[in-house]
Write a protein that holds these residues in place. Structure first.
Motif, PDB file in Angstrom:
ATOM      1  N   ILE A 327      14.008  -8.725  -9.931  1.00  0.00           N
ATOM      2  CA  ILE A 327      14.246  -8.105  -8.613  1.00  0.00           C
ATOM      3  C   ILE A 327      13.846  -6.634  -8.636  1.00  0.00           C
ATOM      4  O   ILE A 327      13.165  -6.135  -7.728  1.00  0.00           O
ATOM      5  N   VAL A 328      14.257  -5.944  -9.693  1.00  0.00           N
ATOM      6  CA  VAL A 328      13.977  -4.505  -9.800  1.00  0.00           C
ATOM      7  C   VAL A 328      12.475  -4.246  -9.887  1.00  0.00           C
ATOM      8  O   VAL A 328      11.938  -3.347  -9.222  1.00  0.00           O
ATOM      9  N   VAL A 329      11.773  -5.039 -10.701  1.00  0.00           N
ATOM     10  CA  VAL A 329      10.321  -4.860 -10.854  1.00  0.00           C
ATOM     11  C   VAL A 329       9.600  -5.128  -9.533  1.00  0.00           C
ATOM     12  O   VAL A 329       8.678  -4.390  -9.154  1.00  0.00           O
ATOM     13  N   LEU A 330      10.021  -6.172  -8.807  1.00  0.00           N
ATOM     14  CA  LEU A 330       9.387  -6.484  -7.516  1.00  0.00           C
ATOM     15  C   LEU A 330       9.599  -5.348  -6.520  1.00  0.00           C
ATOM     16  O   LEU A 330       8.680  -4.959  -5.793  1.00  0.00           O
ATOM     17  N   PHE A 331      10.827  -4.801  -6.481  1.00  0.00           N
ATOM     18  CA  PHE A 331      11.094  -3.656  -5.602  1.00  0.00           C
ATOM     19  C   PHE A 331      10.191  -2.481  -5.968  1.00  0.00           C
ATOM     20  O   PHE A 331       9.576  -1.851  -5.104  1.00  0.00           O
ATOM     21  N   ALA A 332      10.133  -2.170  -7.272  1.00  0.00           N
ATOM     22  CA  ALA A 332       9.343  -1.021  -7.726  1.00  0.00           C
ATOM     23  C   ALA A 332       7.858  -1.215  -7.448  1.00  0.00           C
ATOM     24  O   ALA A 332       7.141  -0.255  -7.156  1.00  0.00           O
ATOM     25  N   MET A 333       7.385  -2.462  -7.513  1.00  0.00           N
ATOM     26  CA  MET A 333       5.968  -2.733  -7.276  1.00  0.00           C
ATOM     27  C   MET A 333       5.574  -2.564  -5.809  1.00  0.00           C
ATOM     28  O   MET A 333       4.504  -2.052  -5.498  1.00  0.00           O
ATOM     29  N   TYR A 334       6.464  -2.995  -4.916  1.00  0.00           N
ATOM     30  CA  TYR A 334       6.051  -3.120  -3.517  1.00  0.00           C
ATOM     31  C   TYR A 334       6.697  -2.112  -2.564  1.00  0.00           C
ATOM     32  O   TYR A 334       6.352  -2.075  -1.395  1.00  0.00           O
ATOM     33  N   VAL A 335       7.646  -1.311  -3.052  1.00  0.00           N
ATOM     34  CA  VAL A 335       8.158  -0.219  -2.211  1.00  0.00           C
ATOM     35  C   VAL A 335       7.146   0.923  -2.294  1.00  0.00           C
ATOM     36  O   VAL A 335       6.854   1.411  -3.387  1.00  0.00           O
ATOM     37  N   PRO A 336       6.592   1.353  -1.144  1.00  0.00           N
ATOM     38  CA  PRO A 336       5.489   2.318  -1.198  1.00  0.00           C
ATOM     39  C   PRO A 336       5.912   3.739  -1.556  1.00  0.00           C
ATOM     40  O   PRO A 336       5.115   4.511  -2.063  1.00  0.00           O
ATOM     41  N   ASP A 337       7.168   4.105  -1.295  1.00  0.00           N
ATOM     42  CA  ASP A 337       7.554   5.516  -1.419  1.00  0.00           C
ATOM     43  C   ASP A 337       8.975   5.623  -1.959  1.00  0.00           C
ATOM     44  O   ASP A 337       9.876   4.926  -1.495  1.00  0.00           O
ATOM     45  N   ILE A 338       9.161   6.504  -2.934  1.00  0.00           N
ATOM     46  CA  ILE A 338      10.478   6.656  -3.573  1.00  0.00           C
ATOM     47  C   ILE A 338      11.524   7.183  -2.588  1.00  0.00           C
ATOM     48  O   ILE A 338      12.720   6.920  -2.737  1.00  0.00           O
ATOM     49  N   LYS A 339      11.087   7.887  -1.529  1.00  0.00           N
ATOM     50  CA  LYS A 339      12.059   8.419  -0.562  1.00  0.00           C
ATOM     51  C   LYS A 339      12.770   7.282   0.176  1.00  0.00           C
ATOM     52  O   LYS A 339      13.911   7.436   0.623  1.00  0.00           O
TER      53      LYS A 339
END
Length: 403
Positions: A327-339
């Protein structure tokens, strides 16, 4: 301080650009003060109830629903925190690799693909470390992360004079083609825009250490609420200082052009700077070793909510770890911006764990008079947390809709 300081330090310059120097200073001071006060309430309840975890405090205050609510909040918070850390790996590791290879790197190479490097790092380092039944030895290496943060802040101060303002029109400093707009180099004392909605959630995300306070306090040989409170105030105060210095000089380097993840600006304008390279490696090292540590409370909360009726088994341990990691890797891959991570997680779970839950639990468990200073303070904490969290979340969603 290790529990407080993390990826949030990279987003605070953006928060300052969104609120102005004075606006940011006031908000950061308010959040830091309220974080310290909510720890005081947690410690007060710990001495009254003798509980050893945040989840058990929820159980003591509101029964099983309280325990499930706190555990679920911790799961979402920790998934957001781990995603923000891995987002840094995705955005900074390719630049670090390219910096070491200097001019030999080809733009389409697999070793410059952030998502692929993130996947390799997660499979080869994060997942095996998160699988360990005890991860105590990482406690020693994670203490380095604080010194990396101090080093990061010092470099941000020093490098303020290495990047000209107005900023170069292209990314390379060597080609000194400078923008003509001197207005870009004026710091704003107060500033309000749609991006200001991300400021307080990012700060709440940055000061959250509350899930660690009770276990630390309860494991001391001779726990004392007053000494632990002094430690907390000192830790939050020093973290505030490092946060403020890095945010201020990061903002004064890039002004309104500051990125939501601060290091990206240095990657753009000082791509082969040796000191910046060492900062990147230090931050990446700290981040990669911190992610497995955050897995532990998240996995504990998942097991507590969904598998408390089952006996402890390695199969369950592995499956929960694998699921969380995926779940964490998928979020990190596809969330475009850390904000976006700071905004959503900060306005929901961080404000709950930082402001709402400590105040609610104190109001429920304390036997003091309703008009006592502590109960009034707890009530104010709850109201502040709910108002700020809801307002920030609504503004962030509204911002997304209008994009």
């Amino acid at each position: 301080m290790n529990a407080i300081m993390g990826s949030g330090i990279l987003g605070l310059s953006y928060a300052m650009a969104s609120t102005g120097i004075m606006g940011f200073s006031i908000l950061l001071l308010i959040v830091a003060s309220l974080a310290s006060y909510s720890v005081f309430l947690l410690l007060s309840m710990c001495t009254q109830t003798a509980v050893t975890s945040y989840e058990d405090l929820g159980l003591f205050a509101f029964g099983s629903p309280g325990k499930v609510l706190v555990a679920t909040t911790i799961i979402i918070q920790n998934i957001g925190a781990m995603s923000s850390y891995l987002l840094i790996v995705k955005s900074e590791l390719p630049g670090a690799v390219a910096g070491f290879l200097s001019g030999d790197a080809e733009s389409g190479s697999w070793y410059l693909d952030g998502r692929l490097l993130l996947l390799i790092t997660s499979v080869c380092i994060v997942f095996p470390l998160a699988l360990l039944p005890k991860i105590g030895f990482l406690g020693y290496t994670s203490s380095l992360s604080f010194f990396f943060m101090v080093y990061f802040a010092l470099v941000i101060v020093i490098k303020k004079w290495s990047i000209p303002c107005p900023l170069p029109l292209n990314s390379a400093i060597e080609n000194l083609q400078i923008s003509n707009s001197t207005g870009e180099c004026k710091a704003k004392l107060f500033h309000l825009s749609k991006e200001s909605a991300y400021a307080i959630p990012t700060m709440a995300f940055s000061f959250l250490c509350h899930t660690s306070v009770l276990p630390i306090y309860c494991e001391l040989q001779s726990p004392s609420k007053s000494r632990m409170q002094n430690v907390t105030v000192t830790g939050i105060g020093l973290s505030f200082l490092i946060y403020f210095i890095s945010a201020l000089f990061g903002y004064l380097t890039f002004y309104d052009k500051v990125d939501s993840e601060l290091l990206q600006g240095y990657s753009r304008y000082l791509p082969h700077d040796t000191v910046i390279m060492t900062v990147k490696i230090a931050i990446l090292f700290a981040v990669i070793l911190t992610v497995p540590l955050i897995h532990f409370p998240a996995r504990k909360a998942v097991l507590m909510v969904f598998f408390s009726h089952l006996p402890v088994s390695w199969i369950c341990h592995i499956l929960v770890t694998l699921t969380l990691n995926t779940i964490v890797v998928l979020f990190a891959m596809y969330v475009p911006d850390i904000k976006n991570v700071f905004g959503v997680v900060g306005s929901t779970t961080s404000t709950c764990l930082l402001f709402v839950y400590p105040g609610l639990f104190y109001l429920k468990l304390s036997r003091e008079d309703l008009l006592s200073p502590q109960k009034l303070g707890a009530c104010a904490l709850v109201v502040f947390g709910i108002c700020v969290g809801l307002l920030s979340l609504i503004l962030i969603i509204f911002n997304w809709i209008n994009q």
